[in-house]
Write a protein that holds these residues in place. Sequence first.
Motif, PDB file in Angstrom:
ATOM      1  N   PRO A  36      -3.824  -8.357  15.662  1.00 62.08           N
ATOM      2  CA  PRO A  36      -4.012  -9.084  14.404  1.00 62.08           C
ATOM      3  C   PRO A  36      -4.402  -8.126  13.278  1.00 62.08           C
ATOM      4  CG  PRO A  36      -5.887  -9.434  15.867  1.00 62.08           C
ATOM      5  CD  PRO A  36      -4.921  -8.575  16.622  1.00 62.08           C
ATOM      6  N   TYR A  37      -3.930  -8.393  12.080  1.00 61.80           N
ATOM      7  CA  TYR A  37      -4.320  -7.543  10.943  1.00 61.80           C
ATOM      8  C   TYR A  37      -4.534  -8.391   9.702  1.00 61.80           C
ATOM      9  CZ  TYR A  37       0.749  -7.781  10.280  1.00 61.80           C
ATOM     10  OH  TYR A  37       2.042  -8.222  10.128  1.00 61.80           O
ATOM     11  N   LEU A  38      -5.300  -7.838   8.778  1.00 62.07           N
ATOM     12  CA  LEU A  38      -5.657  -8.556   7.559  1.00 62.07           C
ATOM     13  C   LEU A  38      -4.591  -8.371   6.483  1.00 62.07           C
ATOM     14  CD1 LEU A  38      -9.345  -7.252   7.518  1.00 62.07           C
ATOM     15  CD2 LEU A  38      -8.596  -9.533   8.233  1.00 62.07           C
ATOM     16  N   GLU A  39      -3.917  -7.223   6.556  1.00 65.56           N
ATOM     17  CA  GLU A  39      -2.988  -6.832   5.492  1.00 65.56           C
ATOM     18  C   GLU A  39      -2.114  -5.715   6.038  1.00 65.56           C
ATOM     19  OE1 GLU A  39      -3.786  -5.312   0.904  1.00 65.56           O
ATOM     20  OE2 GLU A  39      -5.461  -5.726   2.229  1.00 65.56           O
ATOM     21  N   ARG A  40      -0.917  -5.599   5.507  1.00 61.40           N
ATOM     22  CA  ARG A  40       0.028  -4.574   5.971  1.00 61.40           C
ATOM     23  C   ARG A  40       0.748  -4.032   4.745  1.00 61.40           C
ATOM     24  NH1 ARG A  40       5.704  -5.055   7.688  1.00 61.40           N
ATOM     25  NH2 ARG A  40       5.984  -4.026   9.704  1.00 61.40           N
ATOM     26  N   ARG A  41       0.749  -2.710   4.562  1.00 61.22           N
ATOM     27  CA  ARG A  41       1.389  -2.129   3.371  1.00 61.22           C
ATOM     28  C   ARG A  41       2.083  -0.817   3.749  1.00 61.22           C
ATOM     29  NH1 ARG A  41      -3.241  -1.521  -1.088  1.00 61.22           N
ATOM     30  NH2 ARG A  41      -1.484  -0.894  -2.388  1.00 61.22           N
ATOM     31  N   PRO A  42       3.316  -0.592   3.259  1.00 63.67           N
ATOM     32  CA  PRO A  42       3.965   0.691   3.505  1.00 63.67           C
ATOM     33  C   PRO A  42       3.136   1.820   2.892  1.00 63.67           C
ATOM     34  CG  PRO A  42       5.267  -0.662   1.986  1.00 63.67           C
ATOM     35  CD  PRO A  42       4.119  -1.503   2.431  1.00 63.67           C
ATOM     36  N   ALA A  43       3.099   2.942   3.574  1.00 64.12           N
ATOM     37  CA  ALA A  43       2.228   4.032   3.126  1.00 64.12           C
ATOM     38  C   ALA A  43       2.773   5.368   3.634  1.00 64.12           C
ATOM     39  CB  ALA A  43       0.812   3.799   3.660  1.00 64.12           C
ATOM     40  N   HIS A  44       2.192   6.455   3.138  1.00 63.76           N
ATOM     41  CA  HIS A  44       2.554   7.776   3.663  1.00 63.76           C
ATOM     42  C   HIS A  44       1.310   8.648   3.745  1.00 63.76           C
ATOM     43  CE1 HIS A  44       2.920   8.453  -0.765  1.00 63.76           C
ATOM     44  NE2 HIS A  44       2.459   9.674  -0.461  1.00 63.76           N
ATOM     45  N   ILE A  45       1.435   9.691   4.550  1.00 70.02           N
ATOM     46  CA  ILE A  45       0.367  10.697   4.620  1.00 70.02           C
ATOM     47  C   ILE A  45       0.995  12.072   4.400  1.00 70.02           C
ATOM     48  CG2 ILE A  45      -1.124   9.297   6.105  1.00 70.02           C
ATOM     49  CD1 ILE A  45      -0.277  10.958   8.485  1.00 70.02           C
ATOM     50  N   HIS A  46       0.219  12.990   3.902  1.00 66.71           N
ATOM     51  CA  HIS A  46       0.708  14.332   3.576  1.00 66.71           C
ATOM     52  C   HIS A  46       0.379  15.327   4.687  1.00 66.71           C
ATOM     53  CE1 HIS A  46       1.943  13.739  -0.643  1.00 66.71           C
ATOM     54  NE2 HIS A  46       1.081  12.738  -0.579  1.00 66.71           N
ATOM     55  N   GLY A  47       1.288  16.292   4.873  1.00 64.07           N
ATOM     56  CA  GLY A  47       0.990  17.410   5.767  1.00 64.07           C
ATOM     57  C   GLY A  47       1.392  17.211   7.215  1.00 64.07           C
ATOM     58  N   TRP A  48       2.175  16.157   7.483  1.00 61.08           N
ATOM     59  CA  TRP A  48       2.563  15.869   8.871  1.00 61.08           C
ATOM     60  C   TRP A  48       4.028  15.469   8.938  1.00 61.08           C
ATOM     61  CZ3 TRP A  48      -1.008  16.794  12.559  1.00 61.08           C
ATOM     62  CH2 TRP A  48      -2.353  16.825  12.164  1.00 61.08           C
ATOM     63  N   VAL A  49       4.682  15.826  10.053  1.00 59.07           N
ATOM     64  CA  VAL A  49       6.026  15.307  10.334  1.00 59.07           C
ATOM     65  C   VAL A  49       5.990  14.563  11.664  1.00 59.07           C
ATOM     66  CG1 VAL A  49       7.462  16.921   9.028  1.00 59.07           C
ATOM     67  CG2 VAL A  49       6.725  17.539  11.352  1.00 59.07           C
ATOM     68  N   ARG A  50       6.861  13.543  11.768  1.00 60.23           N
ATOM     69  CA  ARG A  50       6.992  12.742  12.994  1.00 60.23           C
ATOM     70  C   ARG A  50       7.924  13.479  13.969  1.00 60.23           C
ATOM     71  NH1 ARG A  50       7.155   7.579  10.786  1.00 60.23           N
ATOM     72  NH2 ARG A  50       8.597   8.567   9.380  1.00 60.23           N
TER      73      ARG A  50
END
Length: 189
Positions: A36-50
């Motif tokens: 369960p979650y309260l909110e969901r938003r697209p986001a990004h982080i810096h300095g990492w690759v998948r």
Amino acid sequence: MSHDTTRLNRERNHFAGHEAIWLFGYGSLIWKAGFPYLERRPAHIHGWVRRFWQGSHDHRGTQAAPGRVATLVREPEAVCHGMAYRITPEVLAPLDVREKNGYLREVTTLCFDDELGGSTQGLVYLAGADNAAYLGEAPLDAIAEQIAASHGPSGPNRDYLVNLAAALRELEVEDEHVFALAARLPPAD
Ligand code: BEZ
């Protein structure tokens, strides 16, 4: 470090006392939160690759024939896009168990991709090169072959990759590594 990171994560109380925590998802969490979650938003982080450099012995493979799932690898100029969830702290304990195969909670700055924008501190689960299930880099053909051949209690490894690629396309995120692997999968049976 042992495979089972549940106990280690229980001690990583970075946001103790907070009523809600932002969690950044870059792998299965993008397309299947399962909590369960309260909110969901697209986001990004810096300095990492998948990268599909983490072994999966408990979800998408077995002890004898591990699959491969996503982790993040440091790359200073890179940006990794995913999905952020605002959760209550109780959500973390079951997630620690579900993702116990080498993933540790780390603090990160996450930047929102929606029209509201902004940034905040949150958590991300990272499987570093020092964990026992880490498989590391391999040629794309070899990784795709391993994914195509692997199955585990959570289902075929290929479904993880195909679902992730579809979710990234839906988010209009370009991820060369993921799309190159998906393109190398042989047709499903
Ligand atoms: C994720 O999708 O962000 C995720 C991947 C592995 C473990 C926990 C979370």
